[in-house]
Design a protein around this motif. Structure first.
Motif, PDB file in Angstrom:
ATOM      1  N   LEU A   1       0.260  -6.449   0.545  1.00  0.00           N
ATOM      2  CA  LEU A   1       0.684  -5.085   0.885  1.00  0.00           C
ATOM      3  C   LEU A   1      -0.225  -4.041   0.242  1.00  0.00           C
ATOM      4  O   LEU A   1      -0.582  -3.045   0.873  1.00  0.00           O
ATOM      5  CB  LEU A   1       2.138  -4.873   0.457  1.00  0.00           C
ATOM      6  CG  LEU A   1       3.192  -5.659   1.249  1.00  0.00           C
ATOM      7  CD1 LEU A   1       4.552  -5.533   0.588  1.00  0.00           C
ATOM      8  CD2 LEU A   1       3.245  -5.178   2.688  1.00  0.00           C
ATOM      9  N   THR A   2      -0.602  -4.259  -1.007  1.00  0.00           N
ATOM     10  CA  THR A   2      -1.507  -3.335  -1.692  1.00  0.00           C
ATOM     11  C   THR A   2      -2.875  -3.327  -1.021  1.00  0.00           C
ATOM     12  O   THR A   2      -3.522  -2.280  -0.924  1.00  0.00           O
ATOM     13  CB  THR A   2      -1.622  -3.699  -3.183  1.00  0.00           C
ATOM     14  OG1 THR A   2      -0.303  -3.724  -3.753  1.00  0.00           O
ATOM     15  CG2 THR A   2      -2.460  -2.698  -3.953  1.00  0.00           C
ATOM     16  N   ALA A   3      -3.306  -4.485  -0.527  1.00  0.00           N
ATOM     17  CA  ALA A   3      -4.581  -4.568   0.193  1.00  0.00           C
ATOM     18  C   ALA A   3      -4.560  -3.719   1.462  1.00  0.00           C
ATOM     19  O   ALA A   3      -5.604  -3.256   1.914  1.00  0.00           O
ATOM     20  CB  ALA A   3      -4.889  -6.025   0.540  1.00  0.00           C
TER      21      ALA A   3
ATOM     22  N   ASP B   1       6.122   2.219  -2.033  1.00  0.00           N
ATOM     23  CA  ASP B   1       6.238   1.713  -0.662  1.00  0.00           C
ATOM     24  C   ASP B   1       6.995   0.396  -0.546  1.00  0.00           C
ATOM     25  O   ASP B   1       7.427   0.025   0.538  1.00  0.00           O
ATOM     26  CB  ASP B   1       4.840   1.541  -0.053  1.00  0.00           C
ATOM     27  CG  ASP B   1       4.090   2.861   0.018  1.00  0.00           C
ATOM     28  OD1 ASP B   1       4.721   3.885   0.341  1.00  0.00           O
ATOM     29  OD2 ASP B   1       2.883   2.868  -0.258  1.00  0.00           O
ATOM     30  N   PHE B   2       7.116  -0.324  -1.631  1.00  0.00           N
ATOM     31  CA  PHE B   2       7.869  -1.576  -1.615  1.00  0.00           C
ATOM     32  C   PHE B   2       8.342  -1.889  -3.030  1.00  0.00           C
ATOM     33  O   PHE B   2       7.758  -1.432  -4.004  1.00  0.00           O
ATOM     34  CB  PHE B   2       7.032  -2.750  -1.051  1.00  0.00           C
ATOM     35  CG  PHE B   2       5.770  -3.043  -1.814  1.00  0.00           C
ATOM     36  CD1 PHE B   2       5.760  -3.959  -2.868  1.00  0.00           C
ATOM     37  CD2 PHE B   2       4.574  -2.414  -1.485  1.00  0.00           C
ATOM     38  CE1 PHE B   2       4.599  -4.239  -3.567  1.00  0.00           C
ATOM     39  CE2 PHE B   2       3.408  -2.684  -2.184  1.00  0.00           C
ATOM     40  CZ  PHE B   2       3.419  -3.593  -3.222  1.00  0.00           C
ATOM     41  N   ALA B   3       9.436  -2.620  -3.099  1.00  0.00           N
ATOM     42  CA  ALA B   3       9.996  -2.994  -4.397  1.00  0.00           C
ATOM     43  C   ALA B   3       9.129  -4.066  -5.041  1.00  0.00           C
ATOM     44  O   ALA B   3       8.694  -5.002  -4.386  1.00  0.00           O
ATOM     45  CB  ALA B   3      11.419  -3.516  -4.225  1.00  0.00           C
ATOM     46  N   TYR B   4       8.868  -3.892  -6.317  1.00  0.00           N
ATOM     47  CA  TYR B   4       8.101  -4.878  -7.072  1.00  0.00           C
ATOM     48  C   TYR B   4       8.704  -4.947  -8.455  1.00  0.00           C
ATOM     49  O   TYR B   4       8.833  -3.923  -9.135  1.00  0.00           O
ATOM     50  CB  TYR B   4       6.619  -4.485  -7.121  1.00  0.00           C
ATOM     51  CG  TYR B   4       5.737  -5.588  -7.636  1.00  0.00           C
ATOM     52  CD1 TYR B   4       5.597  -6.776  -6.928  1.00  0.00           C
ATOM     53  CD2 TYR B   4       5.059  -5.459  -8.837  1.00  0.00           C
ATOM     54  CE1 TYR B   4       4.793  -7.799  -7.401  1.00  0.00           C
ATOM     55  CE2 TYR B   4       4.250  -6.473  -9.309  1.00  0.00           C
ATOM     56  CZ  TYR B   4       4.132  -7.634  -8.593  1.00  0.00           C
ATOM     57  OH  TYR B   4       3.334  -8.662  -9.055  1.00  0.00           O
ATOM     58  N   LEU B   5       9.083  -6.139  -8.905  1.00  0.00           N
ATOM     59  CA  LEU B   5       9.867  -6.292 -10.130  1.00  0.00           C
ATOM     60  C   LEU B   5       9.041  -6.472 -11.391  1.00  0.00           C
ATOM     61  O   LEU B   5       9.596  -6.599 -12.473  1.00  0.00           O
ATOM     62  CB  LEU B   5      10.832  -7.475  -9.966  1.00  0.00           C
ATOM     63  CG  LEU B   5      11.768  -7.384  -8.767  1.00  0.00           C
ATOM     64  CD1 LEU B   5      12.591  -8.658  -8.623  1.00  0.00           C
ATOM     65  CD2 LEU B   5      12.661  -6.167  -8.873  1.00  0.00           C
TER      66      LEU B   5
ATOM     67  N   PRO C   1      -8.196  -6.666  -3.635  1.00  0.00           N
ATOM     68  CA  PRO C   1      -9.520  -6.910  -3.040  1.00  0.00           C
ATOM     69  C   PRO C   1      -9.740  -8.381  -2.666  1.00  0.00           C
ATOM     70  O   PRO C   1     -10.371  -8.676  -1.646  1.00  0.00           O
ATOM     71  CB  PRO C   1     -10.503  -6.482  -4.140  1.00  0.00           C
ATOM     72  CG  PRO C   1      -9.734  -5.568  -5.014  1.00  0.00           C
ATOM     73  CD  PRO C   1      -8.314  -6.042  -4.957  1.00  0.00           C
ATOM     74  N   VAL C   2      -9.192  -9.281  -3.456  1.00  0.00           N
ATOM     75  CA  VAL C   2      -9.301 -10.709  -3.141  1.00  0.00           C
ATOM     76  C   VAL C   2      -8.511 -11.009  -1.872  1.00  0.00           C
ATOM     77  O   VAL C   2      -8.962 -11.762  -1.012  1.00  0.00           O
ATOM     78  CB  VAL C   2      -8.808 -11.574  -4.325  1.00  0.00           C
ATOM     79  CG1 VAL C   2      -8.830 -13.045  -3.972  1.00  0.00           C
ATOM     80  CG2 VAL C   2      -9.637 -11.301  -5.565  1.00  0.00           C
ATOM     81  N   ALA C   3      -7.332 -10.403  -1.733  1.00  0.00           N
ATOM     82  CA  ALA C   3      -6.513 -10.602  -0.537  1.00  0.00           C
ATOM     83  C   ALA C   3      -7.232 -10.085   0.709  1.00  0.00           C
ATOM     84  O   ALA C   3      -7.151 -10.702   1.775  1.00  0.00           O
ATOM     85  CB  ALA C   3      -5.163  -9.910  -0.701  1.00  0.00           C
TER      86      ALA C   3
END
Length: 95
Positions: free
Chosen positions: A36-38, A46-50, A61-63
Motif C-alpha cells: 500500500l505504501t508503494a 490511509d490504512f490501519a497499521y498496528l 521501494p522493494v515492493a
C-alpha cells in the motif's frame, strides 16, 4: 573467513525457512502495508497499521521493484536482515 562461511550458511538456512514457512497474521500486515505504501498510501492516514511505520516505508521501494513477487522477496529480505543482525551482534560481542 570462518565467520563469512557461517553467515552464508545462516543466510541459506534463513532463506529456506522463510520460503517454506506458512504465512502468519503479522507478516500479511507488513507485506500489505509495504504494498500500500508503494502505491502512495500512508500508514495511519490511509490504512490501519498496528506497528511503527518504518518497515512499510523502507520496504515500499522493494515492493515496487518486486511487483507480483512482493511476498517472497520481502520474506527473503527479512531473512537477510536477520543474518545482518546476527553479524552485528557477533561483531559487538567481540572475540
Amino acid at each position: 573467513m570462518n565467520i563469512l562461511l557461517m553467515l552464508a550458511a545462516l543466510a541459506i538456512l534463513f532463506i529456506t525457512l522463510a520460503l517454506l514457512r506458512p504465512v502468519d497474521h503479522d507478516e500479511s500486515q507488513y507485506v500489505a502495508a509495504a504494498a500500500l505504501t508503494a502505491h502512495g498510501l500512508l500508514p495511519y492516514r490511509d490504512f490501519a497499521y498496528l506497528q511503527t511505520p518504518l518497515q512499510p516505508y523502507l520496504f515500499a521501494p522493494v515492493a515496487i521493484l518486486a511487483s507480483a513477487w512482493t511476498w517472497p522477496v520481502l520474506r527473503i529480505l527479512n531473512a537477510l536482515l536477520g543474518v545482518a543482525t546476527i553479524a552485528c551482534v557477533h561483531t559487538a560481542a567481540g572475540p
